[in-house]
Design a protein around this motif. Sequence first.
Motif, PDB file in Angstrom:
ATOM      1  N   PRO A 145      37.184  36.264  26.394  1.00 45.90           N
ATOM      2  CA  PRO A 145      35.762  36.607  26.310  1.00 45.90           C
ATOM      3  C   PRO A 145      35.039  35.626  25.381  1.00 45.90           C
ATOM      4  O   PRO A 145      35.603  35.180  24.371  1.00 45.90           O
ATOM      5  N   ALA A 146      33.806  35.299  25.718  1.00 49.93           N
ATOM      6  CA  ALA A 146      33.028  34.330  24.928  1.00 49.93           C
ATOM      7  C   ALA A 146      32.928  34.747  23.464  1.00 49.93           C
ATOM      8  O   ALA A 146      33.029  33.911  22.559  1.00 49.93           O
ATOM      9  N   SER A 147      32.751  36.027  23.219  1.00 53.23           N
ATOM     10  CA  SER A 147      32.613  36.494  21.829  1.00 53.23           C
ATOM     11  C   SER A 147      33.908  36.295  21.043  1.00 53.23           C
ATOM     12  O   SER A 147      33.874  36.013  19.836  1.00 53.23           O
ATOM     13  N   LEU A 148      35.054  36.386  21.698  1.00 55.10           N
ATOM     14  CA  LEU A 148      36.331  36.153  21.027  1.00 55.10           C
ATOM     15  C   LEU A 148      36.510  34.654  20.756  1.00 55.10           C
ATOM     16  O   LEU A 148      37.002  34.264  19.697  1.00 55.10           O
ATOM     17  N   LYS A 149      36.081  33.828  21.681  1.00 53.85           N
ATOM     18  CA  LYS A 149      36.129  32.378  21.451  1.00 53.85           C
ATOM     19  C   LYS A 149      35.212  31.982  20.296  1.00 53.85           C
ATOM     20  O   LYS A 149      35.559  31.120  19.486  1.00 53.85           O
ATOM     21  N   GLU A 150      34.050  32.619  20.198  1.00 52.88           N
ATOM     22  CA  GLU A 150      33.121  32.340  19.090  1.00 52.88           C
ATOM     23  C   GLU A 150      33.750  32.742  17.760  1.00 52.88           C
ATOM     24  O   GLU A 150      33.634  32.008  16.772  1.00 52.88           O
ATOM     25  N   LEU A 151      34.394  33.897  17.725  1.00 51.12           N
ATOM     26  CA  LEU A 151      35.064  34.337  16.506  1.00 51.12           C
ATOM     27  C   LEU A 151      36.165  33.359  16.127  1.00 51.12           C
ATOM     28  O   LEU A 151      36.279  32.968  14.958  1.00 51.12           O
ATOM     29  N   ALA A 152      36.950  32.923  17.093  1.00 54.09           N
ATOM     30  CA  ALA A 152      38.034  31.966  16.821  1.00 54.09           C
ATOM     31  C   ALA A 152      37.462  30.664  16.264  1.00 54.09           C
ATOM     32  O   ALA A 152      38.006  30.097  15.307  1.00 54.09           O
ATOM     33  N   SER A 153      36.371  30.210  16.818  1.00 52.93           N
ATOM     34  CA  SER A 153      35.733  28.980  16.346  1.00 52.93           C
ATOM     35  C   SER A 153      35.212  29.144  14.915  1.00 52.93           C
ATOM     36  O   SER A 153      35.369  28.250  14.076  1.00 52.93           O
ATOM     37  N   ALA A 154      34.613  30.272  14.624  1.00 54.16           N
ATOM     38  CA  ALA A 154      34.109  30.545  13.268  1.00 54.16           C
ATOM     39  C   ALA A 154      35.258  30.614  12.267  1.00 54.16           C
ATOM     40  O   ALA A 154      35.136  30.116  11.131  1.00 54.16           O
ATOM     41  N   ILE A 155      36.369  31.208  12.663  1.00 55.66           N
ATOM     42  CA  ILE A 155      37.547  31.282  11.796  1.00 55.66           C
ATOM     43  C   ILE A 155      38.037  29.874  11.481  1.00 55.66           C
ATOM     44  O   ILE A 155      38.344  29.551  10.330  1.00 55.66           O
ATOM     45  N   GLU A 156      38.097  29.018  12.499  1.00 51.88           N
ATOM     46  CA  GLU A 156      38.562  27.648  12.286  1.00 51.88           C
ATOM     47  C   GLU A 156      37.683  26.917  11.269  1.00 51.88           C
ATOM     48  O   GLU A 156      38.195  26.295  10.332  1.00 51.88           O
ATOM     49  N   VAL A 157      36.376  26.997  11.422  1.00 55.37           N
ATOM     50  CA  VAL A 157      35.452  26.300  10.523  1.00 55.37           C
ATOM     51  C   VAL A 157      35.571  26.845   9.095  1.00 55.37           C
ATOM     52  O   VAL A 157      35.660  26.075   8.134  1.00 55.37           O
ATOM     53  N   THR A 158      35.593  28.153   8.963  1.00 54.45           N
ATOM     54  CA  THR A 158      35.675  28.783   7.642  1.00 54.45           C
ATOM     55  C   THR A 158      36.964  28.407   6.936  1.00 54.45           C
ATOM     56  O   THR A 158      36.959  28.001   5.764  1.00 54.45           O
ATOM     57  N   GLN A 159      38.085  28.529   7.627  1.00 51.30           N
ATOM     58  CA  GLN A 159      39.369  28.280   6.987  1.00 51.30           C
ATOM     59  C   GLN A 159      39.567  26.805   6.657  1.00 51.30           C
ATOM     60  O   GLN A 159      40.179  26.477   5.643  1.00 51.30           O
ATOM     61  N   GLN A 160      39.014  25.907   7.453  1.00 45.43           N
ATOM     62  CA  GLN A 160      39.102  24.487   7.121  1.00 45.43           C
ATOM     63  C   GLN A 160      38.272  24.183   5.877  1.00 45.43           C
ATOM     64  O   GLN A 160      38.702  23.422   5.006  1.00 45.43           O
ATOM     65  N   SER A 161      37.108  24.780   5.780  1.00 43.72           N
ATOM     66  CA  SER A 161      36.265  24.595   4.595  1.00 43.72           C
ATOM     67  C   SER A 161      36.982  25.109   3.340  1.00 43.72           C
ATOM     68  O   SER A 161      36.949  24.468   2.278  1.00 43.72           O
ATOM     69  N   GLU A 162      37.639  26.258   3.478  1.00 40.90           N
ATOM     70  CA  GLU A 162      38.400  26.804   2.346  1.00 40.90           C
ATOM     71  C   GLU A 162      39.541  25.871   1.952  1.00 40.90           C
ATOM     72  O   GLU A 162      39.785  25.651   0.760  1.00 40.90           O
ATOM     73  N   ILE A 163      40.241  25.324   2.931  1.00 43.05           N
ATOM     74  CA  ILE A 163      41.338  24.392   2.638  1.00 43.05           C
ATOM     75  C   ILE A 163      40.808  23.189   1.864  1.00 43.05           C
ATOM     76  O   ILE A 163      41.400  22.767   0.865  1.00 43.05           O
ATOM     77  N   ASP A 164      39.694  22.647   2.318  1.00 45.69           N
ATOM     78  CA  ASP A 164      39.102  21.485   1.632  1.00 45.69           C
ATOM     79  C   ASP A 164      38.775  21.818   0.184  1.00 45.69           C
ATOM     80  O   ASP A 164      39.081  21.037  -0.726  1.00 45.69           O
ATOM     81  N   ASP A 165      38.180  22.989  -0.057  1.00 42.05           N
ATOM     82  CA  ASP A 165      37.851  23.414  -1.428  1.00 42.05           C
ATOM     83  C   ASP A 165      39.114  23.589  -2.266  1.00 42.05           C
ATOM     84  O   ASP A 165      39.190  23.115  -3.404  1.00 42.05           O
ATOM     85  N   MET A 166      40.108  24.271  -1.698  1.00 42.28           N
ATOM     86  CA  MET A 166      41.327  24.554  -2.459  1.00 42.28           C
ATOM     87  C   MET A 166      42.054  23.270  -2.836  1.00 42.28           C
ATOM     88  O   MET A 166      42.539  23.134  -3.965  1.00 42.28           O
ATOM     89  N   LYS A 167      42.133  22.325  -1.906  1.00 46.97           N
ATOM     90  CA  LYS A 167      42.797  21.052  -2.208  1.00 46.97           C
ATOM     91  C   LYS A 167      42.046  20.298  -3.304  1.00 46.97           C
ATOM     92  O   LYS A 167      42.667  19.700  -4.185  1.00 46.97           O
ATOM     93  N   ARG A 168      40.730  20.348  -3.260  1.00 46.51           N
ATOM     94  CA  ARG A 168      39.931  19.676  -4.290  1.00 46.51           C
ATOM     95  C   ARG A 168      40.174  20.322  -5.655  1.00 46.51           C
ATOM     96  O   ARG A 168      40.356  19.630  -6.649  1.00 46.51           O
TER      97      ARG A 168
END
Length: 179
Positions: free
Chosen positions: A57-80
């Motif tokens: 479902p499109a809404s599940l794909k949107e959630l998956a995409s949002a999770i990817e962006v959020t978690q990558q941003s968190e990884i970048d912050d944590m590594k810094r």
Amino acid sequence: MRLLLVVVALLLAGCGSGATTAAPTYNAADVMFLQMLIPQNQQGIDVVRLAKDRPLPASLKELASAIEVTQQSEIDDMKRWLRDWGQPETMDMDPHAHAGHGGMKMTAPDLVGALKTASDADFTRKFLDVLSGQQQGAVELAQAENGTGGGVNTQARDLARRVIESRSAEVGQLLNFKA
């Protein structure tokens, strides 16, 4: 002798005046939390990327995409933060070293493997199961960071609070897809 006592008294008095001991900006619990959440987040990103080319479902794909962006941003912050603290990004691989945070919260590789090879008909159900468990693992890590004996770093504790809130909401959303 009297002069020696006066000099010692002045030296001791000077040691305490004007010198302040700064509170630590981070502790071992903060470092462990970040070192454990980085691979946990990376695994979450790997899981949600599996959904890109699947019929969901499109809404599940949107959630998956949002999770990817959020978690990558968190990884970048944590590594810094870890670099700024002069700490390694990777954790001690001894599983007993992570007991203070309840152990590693990674999704079993066989579950991720089964998800990769799942038929389109089975993918959605398996994806929801794997991702729900994966996100719940992040909540448990974050709860340890903000619990007693946890971290002292304001940024890491704030990240933990946000992880608890966002991942709990995501698990709720994923459970609604199952219903």
